[in-house]
Design a protein around this motif. Structure first.
Motif, mmCIF file in Angstrom:
data_model
loop_
_atom_site.group_PDB
_atom_site.id
_atom_site.type_symbol
_atom_site.label_atom_id
_atom_site.label_comp_id
_atom_site.label_asym_id
_atom_site.label_seq_id
_atom_site.Cartn_x
_atom_site.Cartn_y
_atom_site.Cartn_z
ATOM 1 N N THR A 134 41.602 43.035 38.595
ATOM 2 C CA THR A 134 42.303 42.109 37.718
ATOM 3 C C THR A 134 41.329 41.649 36.621
ATOM 4 O OG1 THR A 134 41.629 40.142 38.949
ATOM 5 C CG2 THR A 134 43.670 41.242 39.665
ATOM 6 N N PRO A 135 41.839 41.091 35.542
ATOM 7 C CA PRO A 135 40.925 40.585 34.503
ATOM 8 C C PRO A 135 39.926 39.555 35.050
ATOM 9 C CG PRO A 135 43.132 40.750 33.614
ATOM 10 C CD PRO A 135 43.240 41.050 35.092
ATOM 11 N N ASN A 136 40.374 38.687 35.945
ATOM 12 C CA ASN A 136 39.453 37.697 36.518
ATOM 13 C C ASN A 136 38.351 38.364 37.335
ATOM 14 O OD1 ASN A 136 40.678 35.444 35.418
ATOM 15 N ND2 ASN A 136 42.007 35.109 37.182
ATOM 16 N N ASN A 137 38.722 39.395 38.098
ATOM 17 C CA ASN A 137 37.720 40.105 38.890
ATOM 18 C C ASN A 137 36.746 40.858 37.990
ATOM 19 O OD1 ASN A 137 38.723 39.176 41.286
ATOM 20 N ND2 ASN A 137 39.919 41.000 41.732
ATOM 21 N N MET A 138 37.268 41.451 36.899
ATOM 22 C CA MET A 138 36.390 42.140 35.947
ATOM 23 C C MET A 138 35.406 41.153 35.323
ATOM 24 S SD MET A 138 36.597 45.386 35.592
ATOM 25 C CE MET A 138 36.092 45.809 33.947
ATOM 26 N N ARG A 139 35.878 39.972 34.985
ATOM 27 C CA ARG A 139 35.012 38.941 34.413
ATOM 28 C C ARG A 139 33.921 38.573 35.416
ATOM 29 N NH1 ARG A 139 38.593 35.320 33.674
ATOM 30 N NH2 ARG A 139 39.340 36.232 31.743
ATOM 31 N N TRP A 140 34.308 38.414 36.691
ATOM 32 C CA TRP A 140 33.333 38.066 37.728
ATOM 33 C C TRP A 140 32.279 39.161 37.863
ATOM 34 C CZ3 TRP A 140 31.744 40.282 42.295
ATOM 35 C CH2 TRP A 140 30.948 39.489 43.108
ATOM 36 N N VAL A 141 32.716 40.424 37.897
ATOM 37 C CA VAL A 141 31.769 41.536 38.002
ATOM 38 C C VAL A 141 30.814 41.517 36.808
ATOM 39 C CG1 VAL A 141 31.547 44.064 37.921
ATOM 40 C CG2 VAL A 141 33.247 43.018 39.414
ATOM 41 N N GLY A 142 31.347 41.322 35.616
ATOM 42 C CA GLY A 142 30.499 41.256 34.433
ATOM 43 C C GLY A 142 29.481 40.135 34.504
ATOM 44 N N GLU A 143 29.908 38.966 34.962
ATOM 45 C CA GLU A 143 28.992 37.828 35.098
ATOM 46 C C GLU A 143 27.896 38.136 36.110
ATOM 47 O OE1 GLU A 143 31.631 34.652 36.123
ATOM 48 O OE2 GLU A 143 32.365 34.422 34.065
ATOM 49 N N ASP A 168 36.417 53.280 34.024
ATOM 50 C CA ASP A 168 37.856 53.573 34.048
ATOM 51 C C ASP A 168 38.474 53.180 35.380
ATOM 52 O OD1 ASP A 168 37.756 54.526 31.484
ATOM 53 O OD2 ASP A 168 37.681 56.650 32.072
ATOM 54 N N TYR A 169 37.761 53.478 36.461
ATOM 55 C CA TYR A 169 38.252 53.118 37.796
ATOM 56 C C TYR A 169 38.369 51.602 37.926
ATOM 57 C CZ TYR A 169 38.232 52.207 42.778
ATOM 58 O OH TYR A 169 38.521 51.719 44.027
ATOM 59 N N LEU A 170 37.345 50.887 37.495
ATOM 60 C CA LEU A 170 37.363 49.426 37.600
ATOM 61 C C LEU A 170 38.486 48.820 36.763
ATOM 62 C CD1 LEU A 170 33.548 48.638 37.533
ATOM 63 C CD2 LEU A 170 35.082 48.548 39.507
ATOM 64 N N TYR A 171 38.675 49.328 35.544
ATOM 65 C CA TYR A 171 39.768 48.825 34.698
ATOM 66 C C TYR A 171 41.116 49.034 35.368
ATOM 67 C CZ TYR A 171 37.032 47.866 30.486
ATOM 68 O OH TYR A 171 36.150 47.339 29.572
ATOM 69 N N GLY A 172 41.255 50.125 36.107
ATOM 70 C CA GLY A 172 42.526 50.434 36.745
ATOM 71 C C GLY A 172 42.770 49.680 38.032
ATOM 72 N N THR A 173 41.723 49.129 38.638
ATOM 73 C CA THR A 173 41.890 48.510 39.956
ATOM 74 C C THR A 173 41.642 47.006 39.997
ATOM 75 O OG1 THR A 173 39.614 49.073 40.548
ATOM 76 C CG2 THR A 173 41.328 50.624 41.198
#
Length: 81
Positions: A18-27, A11-16
């Motif tokens: 960007t979609p590109n950063n979330m994609r990078w973290v997932g990768e 939840d914290y990550l989704y709130g802070t």
């Protein structure tokens, strides 16, 4: 790690992020999970921690350490680059 902790982190990550950063973290997480076990991070054993402390104490007694000013100067140089 508990499910509640993971959910709150997500939840914290989704709130802070960007979609590109979330994609990078997932990768990065997928890449880490696919590494060989020998390449993954592991916690230190108490014996390893004791050995590192012994080495650090020996170095300190021999005068092999940096002052606060030296550390701050070194960090300023790293950030300036």
């Amino acid at each position: 790690m508990s499910t509640a902790t993971l959910t709150s982190l997500l939840d914290y990550l989704y709130g802070t992020l960007t979609p590109n950063n979330m994609r990078w973290v997932g990768e990065q997480l997928i890449e880490y999970a696919n590494r060989e076990e020998s390449e993954q991070l592991r916690p230190y054993t108490m014996e390893e921690i004791d050995d590192m402390l012994d080495e650090a104490e020996t170095a300190f007694e021999a005068g092999d350490y940096l002052t606060n000013d030296q550390v701050f100067h070194h960090q300023k140089e790293r950030v300036a680059v």
